[in-house]
Motif scaffolding. Sequence first.
Motif, PDB file in Angstrom:
ATOM      1  N   THR A  12       0.998  -1.176   0.234  1.00  0.00           N
ATOM      2  CA  THR A  12      -0.142   0.138  -0.028  1.00  0.00           C
ATOM      3  C   THR A  12       0.879   1.241  -0.134  1.00  0.00           C
ATOM      4  OG1 THR A  12      -1.678  -1.250   1.174  1.00  0.00           O
ATOM      5  CG2 THR A  12      -1.907   1.353   1.248  1.00  0.00           C
TER       6      THR A  12
ATOM      7  N   TYR B 185       0.938   5.189   0.820  1.00  0.00           N
ATOM      8  CA  TYR B 185       0.198   6.362   1.602  1.00  0.00           C
ATOM      9  C   TYR B 185       0.579   7.784   1.043  1.00  0.00           C
ATOM     10  CZ  TYR B 185      -0.699   2.619   4.581  1.00  0.00           C
ATOM     11  OH  TYR B 185      -1.088   1.328   4.979  1.00  0.00           O
TER      12      TYR B 185
ATOM     13  N   VAL C  80      -2.590   6.278   8.244  1.00  0.00           N
ATOM     14  CA  VAL C  80      -2.195   4.885   7.878  1.00  0.00           C
ATOM     15  C   VAL C  80      -3.237   4.204   8.766  1.00  0.00           C
ATOM     16  CG1 VAL C  80      -0.633   3.218   8.043  1.00  0.00           C
ATOM     17  CG2 VAL C  80       0.343   5.217   7.751  1.00  0.00           C
ATOM     18  N   GLU C  81      -4.072   3.357   8.019  1.00  0.00           N
ATOM     19  CA  GLU C  81      -5.274   2.658   8.510  1.00  0.00           C
ATOM     20  C   GLU C  81      -6.082   3.515   9.490  1.00  0.00           C
ATOM     21  OE1 GLU C  81      -5.755  -0.383   7.638  1.00  0.00           O
ATOM     22  OE2 GLU C  81      -4.046  -0.509   6.335  1.00  0.00           O
TER      23      GLU C  81
ATOM     24  N   ILE D 260       4.359   2.985   9.770  1.00  0.00           N
ATOM     25  CA  ILE D 260       3.379   2.402   9.170  1.00  0.00           C
ATOM     26  C   ILE D 260       3.221   1.218   9.594  1.00  0.00           C
ATOM     27  CG2 ILE D 260       3.035   1.033   6.773  1.00  0.00           C
ATOM     28  CD1 ILE D 260       4.260   3.638   5.489  1.00  0.00           C
ATOM     29  N   ASN D 261       4.259   0.120   9.950  1.00  0.00           N
ATOM     30  CA  ASN D 261       4.392  -0.906  10.820  1.00  0.00           C
ATOM     31  C   ASN D 261       3.591  -0.715  11.799  1.00  0.00           C
ATOM     32  OD1 ASN D 261       5.478  -2.150   8.317  1.00  0.00           O
ATOM     33  ND2 ASN D 261       7.621  -2.192   9.190  1.00  0.00           N
TER      34      ASN D 261
ATOM     35  N   LYS E 291      -0.085  -0.010  11.438  1.00  0.00           N
ATOM     36  CA  LYS E 291      -0.895  -1.316  10.899  1.00  0.00           C
ATOM     37  C   LYS E 291      -1.113  -2.364  12.230  1.00  0.00           C
ATOM     38  CE  LYS E 291       0.198  -1.547   6.066  1.00  0.00           C
ATOM     39  NZ  LYS E 291       1.203  -2.159   5.271  1.00  0.00           N
ATOM     40  N   GLU E 292      -0.038  -2.724  13.161  1.00  0.00           N
ATOM     41  CA  GLU E 292      -0.123  -3.451  14.172  1.00  0.00           C
ATOM     42  C   GLU E 292      -1.156  -2.989  15.125  1.00  0.00           C
ATOM     43  OE1 GLU E 292       2.781  -4.444  17.891  1.00  0.00           O
ATOM     44  OE2 GLU E 292       3.759  -4.623  16.058  1.00  0.00           O
TER      45      GLU E 292
ATOM     46  N   ALA F 150      -3.768  -1.102  14.147  1.00  0.00           N
ATOM     47  CA  ALA F 150      -5.130  -1.312  13.885  1.00  0.00           C
ATOM     48  C   ALA F 150      -5.687  -2.764  13.707  1.00  0.00           C
ATOM     49  CB  ALA F 150      -4.970  -1.076  12.175  1.00  0.00           C
ATOM     50  N   LEU F 151      -4.577  -3.730  13.580  1.00  0.00           N
ATOM     51  CA  LEU F 151      -4.941  -5.174  13.655  1.00  0.00           C
ATOM     52  C   LEU F 151      -5.459  -5.458  15.005  1.00  0.00           C
ATOM     53  CD1 LEU F 151      -2.350  -6.750  11.542  1.00  0.00           C
ATOM     54  CD2 LEU F 151      -4.597  -6.712  11.107  1.00  0.00           C
TER      55      LEU F 151
END
Length: 78
Positions: free
Chosen positions: A2, A4, A18-19, A57-58, A61-62, A64-65
């Motif tokens: 993805t 951004y 991000v997310e 970003i990582n 994402k973590e 968000a998950l």
Amino acid sequence: MTSYIWHTSRKGNEFAEVEGIHCVVGENKFGAFFGLVDEEFLPQALPSLDAAKEAVINHAKEIALNTSPFEEFFREEL
């Protein structure tokens, strides 16, 4: 992967969503790079702007998950 859209703030830092999480990267006064995710600094200095972007970003994402969609609606942890 993805992509951004990064914007530049008045202070010269770059930021993106991000997310759905606000992320900021920039260079500190010592020449190292920092990352800020949802108003919290990453614990380590990073060697480059690209490394800082990848780290935020990582991390975003973590987050968000690991976040339940119900927390957002009801403002409570399950």
